[in-house]
Design an enzyme around this catalytic site. Structure first.
Site, PDB file in Angstrom:
ATOM      1  N   LYS A 129       5.643  34.596 -23.671  1.00  0.00           N
ATOM      2  CA  LYS A 129       4.808  33.717 -22.837  1.00  0.00           C
ATOM      3  C   LYS A 129       3.357  34.011 -23.133  1.00  0.00           C
ATOM      4  CE  LYS A 129       5.266  30.567 -19.600  1.00  0.00           C
ATOM      5  NZ  LYS A 129       6.396  29.676 -19.355  1.00  0.00           N
ATOM      6  N   ASP A 169       3.001  24.772 -20.433  1.00  0.00           N
ATOM      7  CA  ASP A 169       3.409  25.251 -19.107  1.00  0.00           C
ATOM      8  C   ASP A 169       2.337  24.693 -18.167  1.00  0.00           C
ATOM      9  OD1 ASP A 169       5.388  27.263 -17.699  1.00  0.00           O
ATOM     10  OD2 ASP A 169       3.442  27.793 -16.888  1.00  0.00           O
TER      11      ASP A 169
HETATM   12  P1  NDP Z   1       1.706  20.983 -14.519  1.00  0.00           P
HETATM   13  O1  NDP Z   1       0.413  21.588 -14.885  1.00  0.00           O
HETATM   14  O2  NDP Z   1       2.142  19.742 -15.188  1.00  0.00           O
HETATM   15  O3  NDP Z   1       1.746  20.676 -12.976  1.00  0.00           O
HETATM   16  C1  NDP Z   1       1.742  21.608 -11.971  1.00  0.00           C
HETATM   17  C2  NDP Z   1       1.126  20.983 -10.780  1.00  0.00           C
HETATM   18  O4  NDP Z   1       1.448  21.680  -9.602  1.00  0.00           O
HETATM   19  C3  NDP Z   1      -0.359  21.003 -10.926  1.00  0.00           C
HETATM   20  O5  NDP Z   1      -0.903  19.845 -10.454  1.00  0.00           O
HETATM   21  C4  NDP Z   1      -0.717  22.201 -10.076  1.00  0.00           C
HETATM   22  O6  NDP Z   1      -2.030  22.232  -9.578  1.00  0.00           O
HETATM   23  C5  NDP Z   1       0.233  22.052  -8.962  1.00  0.00           C
HETATM   24  N1  NDP Z   1       0.308  23.313  -8.256  1.00  0.00           N
HETATM   25  C6  NDP Z   1       0.070  24.537  -8.716  1.00  0.00           C
HETATM   26  N2  NDP Z   1       0.180  25.448  -7.757  1.00  0.00           N
HETATM   27  C7  NDP Z   1       0.511  24.771  -6.665  1.00  0.00           C
HETATM   28  C8  NDP Z   1       0.781  25.156  -5.349  1.00  0.00           C
HETATM   29  N3  NDP Z   1       0.689  26.424  -4.951  1.00  0.00           N
HETATM   30  N4  NDP Z   1       1.143  24.222  -4.465  1.00  0.00           N
HETATM   31  C9  NDP Z   1       1.246  22.942  -4.853  1.00  0.00           C
HETATM   32  N5  NDP Z   1       0.984  22.533  -6.094  1.00  0.00           N
HETATM   33  C10 NDP Z   1       0.609  23.419  -6.985  1.00  0.00           C
HETATM   34  O7  NDP Z   1       2.785  22.134 -14.683  1.00  0.00           O
HETATM   35  P2  NDP Z   1       4.329  22.012 -14.895  1.00  0.00           P
HETATM   36  O8  NDP Z   1       4.859  20.900 -14.082  1.00  0.00           O
HETATM   37  O9  NDP Z   1       4.590  22.021 -16.354  1.00  0.00           O
HETATM   38  O10 NDP Z   1       4.853  23.395 -14.319  1.00  0.00           O
HETATM   39  C11 NDP Z   1       5.279  23.566 -12.976  1.00  0.00           C
HETATM   40  C12 NDP Z   1       6.193  24.777 -12.865  1.00  0.00           C
HETATM   41  O11 NDP Z   1       7.340  24.590 -13.709  1.00  0.00           O
HETATM   42  C13 NDP Z   1       5.571  26.094 -13.318  1.00  0.00           C
HETATM   43  O12 NDP Z   1       6.146  27.139 -12.543  1.00  0.00           O
HETATM   44  C14 NDP Z   1       6.066  26.238 -14.749  1.00  0.00           C
HETATM   45  O13 NDP Z   1       6.080  27.589 -15.159  1.00  0.00           O
HETATM   46  C15 NDP Z   1       7.465  25.678 -14.613  1.00  0.00           C
HETATM   47  N6  NDP Z   1       8.095  25.231 -15.849  1.00  0.00           N
HETATM   48  C16 NDP Z   1       7.517  24.327 -16.691  1.00  0.00           C
HETATM   49  C17 NDP Z   1       8.176  23.911 -17.819  1.00  0.00           C
HETATM   50  C18 NDP Z   1       7.617  22.873 -18.727  1.00  0.00           C
HETATM   51  O14 NDP Z   1       8.276  22.553 -19.722  1.00  0.00           O
HETATM   52  N7  NDP Z   1       6.465  22.306 -18.451  1.00  0.00           N
HETATM   53  C19 NDP Z   1       9.492  24.443 -18.178  1.00  0.00           C
HETATM   54  C20 NDP Z   1      10.060  25.332 -17.195  1.00  0.00           C
HETATM   55  C21 NDP Z   1       9.354  25.705 -16.101  1.00  0.00           C
HETATM   56  P3  NDP Z   1      -2.966  23.534  -9.962  1.00  0.00           P
HETATM   57  O15 NDP Z   1      -3.463  23.227 -11.321  1.00  0.00           O
HETATM   58  O16 NDP Z   1      -3.994  23.625  -8.938  1.00  0.00           O
HETATM   59  O17 NDP Z   1      -2.147  24.758  -9.961  1.00  0.00           O
HETATM   60  O1  2IT Z   2       8.840  28.070 -18.495  1.00  0.00           O
HETATM   61  C1  2IT Z   2       9.290  27.457 -19.474  1.00  0.00           C
HETATM   62  O2  2IT Z   2      10.467  27.553 -19.826  1.00  0.00           O
HETATM   63  C2  2IT Z   2       8.379  26.577 -20.210  1.00  0.00           C
HETATM   64  N1  2IT Z   2       7.235  26.447 -19.819  1.00  0.00           N
HETATM   65  C3  2IT Z   2       8.845  25.878 -21.446  1.00  0.00           C
HETATM   66  C4  2IT Z   2       8.710  26.781 -22.633  1.00  0.00           C
HETATM   67  C5  2IT Z   2       8.986  26.146 -23.978  1.00  0.00           C
HETATM   68  O3  2IT Z   2       8.864  26.902 -24.960  1.00  0.00           O
HETATM   69  O4  2IT Z   2       9.291  24.962 -24.069  1.00  0.00           O
END
Ligand code: NDP
Ligand code: 2IT
Length: 450
Positions: A129, A169
């Protein structure tokens, strides 16, 4: 207490002593080690060969300075990270997070989770990561590009299609991956597009990668419900966050006949009793792209209620899918969720529930889908993107989605089976940890003391 349990407890103490001030890392290590007593009983060689001691120590941790210039010409500086945690079953693989909260503890927690998640996918990817404490909020496109170029100018020497493959992420989406890839290509002078995943379609991205995390979570959630004789059809769902992952979940829940009634952001949550559907789902993409980081915009746009500074966990629904960030659901939130009669919690974000909240759910008979299993569809589809890049071919959306469905269904079955085999029926948290761990441990055993 068994000898195995004693060993695991002692190991956890050593991890805390050696890695002070890293609470998120301690939290995830505790959850995994607490699951492994039965495994260690069966495989005492994992202790003798030092597999457990090695698995909690990253193979390599890189921390670097990222200088960049803002639009006013001012010199700015952030800190960059890449934690290469474990390469027993494949090249390091895992996303990059750009968020002001990023520090070594958060990088290590995410890297550690990624080892087991990637193993669960059944695909050959190790765990890693990275990211930066850079805050994308309010940055111009040009600032984002300069930052990404500077970040890659250091990172490039540590990564490669067979060494370490970053992706997105929190705060890192298609635009950022594009800038990162452009700089990597420029420095390397060769077209190695398997070095990053989550790319745009014209330069080696995979169809369905943007949707994959959220779709995968929903497939996993559906498998949980179906195992209890029900489904998402007609169910109300509380979702937190409004980013990439939430968007994918909302889209698929709608397709499967469910209704998402909440979204949240750092500013609060919205309640939409009619459901987030149709053009409202498209609007989520606009909110994400605006970098305004406000969910209130949704309430203003569609005339629904906005609850500033609150989380959506008091809303009465059937299913809860937290998709924002870590430690979003605390014990007091779990109490509200239980009081509302919720029977299914499926973790979308990484570690959105504290360990205590998970315990509380399990004690009250709530079926919990742990993030390392439920959200593995994102990284699994990244691995499918790598395969397509290696073959220099592109699959159709249906082909990728079909593979994703099979992968999620296998992850559910393997986690559920491992839980049962080790005497923890219906505890998918323990089951996912065991199923993910054993494959990595066996690979480490075969490869000797490295
Ligand atoms: P994004 O950046 O697309 O969106 C996240 C959103 O959630 C942002 O708008 C963020 O705002 C908001 N947010 C953050 N903290 C909070 C909070 N405490 N309460 C409410 N909203 C909040 O990120 P992702 O959707 O890609 O990621 C979301 C989660 O999913 C993370 O935990 C990530 O690690 C996980 N994830 C993502 C993957 C991927 O492929 N994208 C794969 C697997 C897991 P702000 O910027 O202020 O934080
Ligand atoms: O938390 C996760 O699994 C991710 N943000 C996706 C990682 C990836 O390599 O696609």
């Amino acid at each position: 207490m068994t000898k195995s349990k004693q060993f695991l407890n002692d190991l956890f103490k050593r991890v805390v002593d050696r890695n002070p001030n890293e609470p998120e890392f301690h939290q995830t290590v505790k959850e995994v080690l607490d699951s492994l007593e039965g495994v260690v009983e069966k495989h005492p060689e994992y202790i003798e060969l030092g597999i457990l001691e090695r698995i909690v120590e990253p193979e390599r941790q890189i921390i670097f300075r990222v200088p960049w210039q803002d639009d006013s010409g001012k010199a700015r500086m952030n800190r960059g990270f890449r934690v290469q945690f474990n390469s027993a079953i494949g090249p390091y693989k895992g996303g990059l997070r750009f968020h002001p909260s990023v520090n070594l503890s958060i990088m290590k927690f995410l890297g550690f989770e990624q080892i087991f998640k990637n193993s669960l996918t059944g695909l050959p990817i190790g765990g890693g990561k990275g990211g930066s404490d850079f805050d994308p909020r309010g940055k111009s496109d040009a600032e984002m590009m300069r930052f990404c170029q500077s970040f890659m100018t250091e990172l490039y020497r540590h990564i490669g299609p067979d060494a370490d493959v970053p992706a997105g992420d929190l705060g890192v989406g298609g635009r950022e991956i594009g800038y990162l890839f452009g700089q990597y290509k420029r420095i390397k002078g060769s077209y190695e597009n398997g070095v990053l995943t989550g790319k745009g379609l014209p330069y080696g991205g995979s169809l369905a990668r943007p949707e994959a995390t959220g779709f995968g979570i929903t497939y996993f959630c559906q498998a949980m419900l179906q195992s209890k004789g029900t489904s998402l059809e007609g169910k109300t769902v509380a979702v937190s966050g409004f980013g990439n992952v939430s968007w994918g979940v909302v889209t698929k829940v709608n397709e499967l006949g469910g209704k998402v009634v909440t979204l949240s952001g750092p500013d609060g949550y919205i309640y939409d009793p009619d459901g987030v559907s149709g053009e409202k789902i498209e609007y989520m993409l606009e909110m994400r792209a605006s970098c305004r980081d406000r969910v209130q915009d949704y309430a203003d746009q569609y005339g629904v209620k906005f609850f500033p500074g609150e989380k959506p966990w008091g809303v009465k629904v059937d299913v809860v899918i937290p998709c924002a960030t870590q430690n979003d659901i605390l014990v007091e939130d779990a109490e509200k969720i239980i009081a509302n009669g919720v029977k299914f919690v499926c973790e979308g974000a990484n570690m959105p529930c504290t360990n205590e909240a998970v315990e509380h759910f399990l004690e009250h008979g709530v079926y919990v889908g742990p993030s390392k299993a439920a959200n593995a569809g994102g990284v699994a589809t990244s691995a499918l993107e790598m395969s397509q890049n290696s073959m220099r071919l592109a699959w159709t959306f249906e082909e990728v989605d079909t593979r994703l469905k099979t992968i999620m269904s296998d992850i559910y079955t393997n986690s559920s089976q491992a839980a049962e085999d080790y005497g923890h029926k219906d505890n998918l948290v323990v089951g996912a940890n065991i199923a993910g761990f054993i494959k990595v441990a066996e690979a480490m055993k075969a490869q000797g003391l490295v």
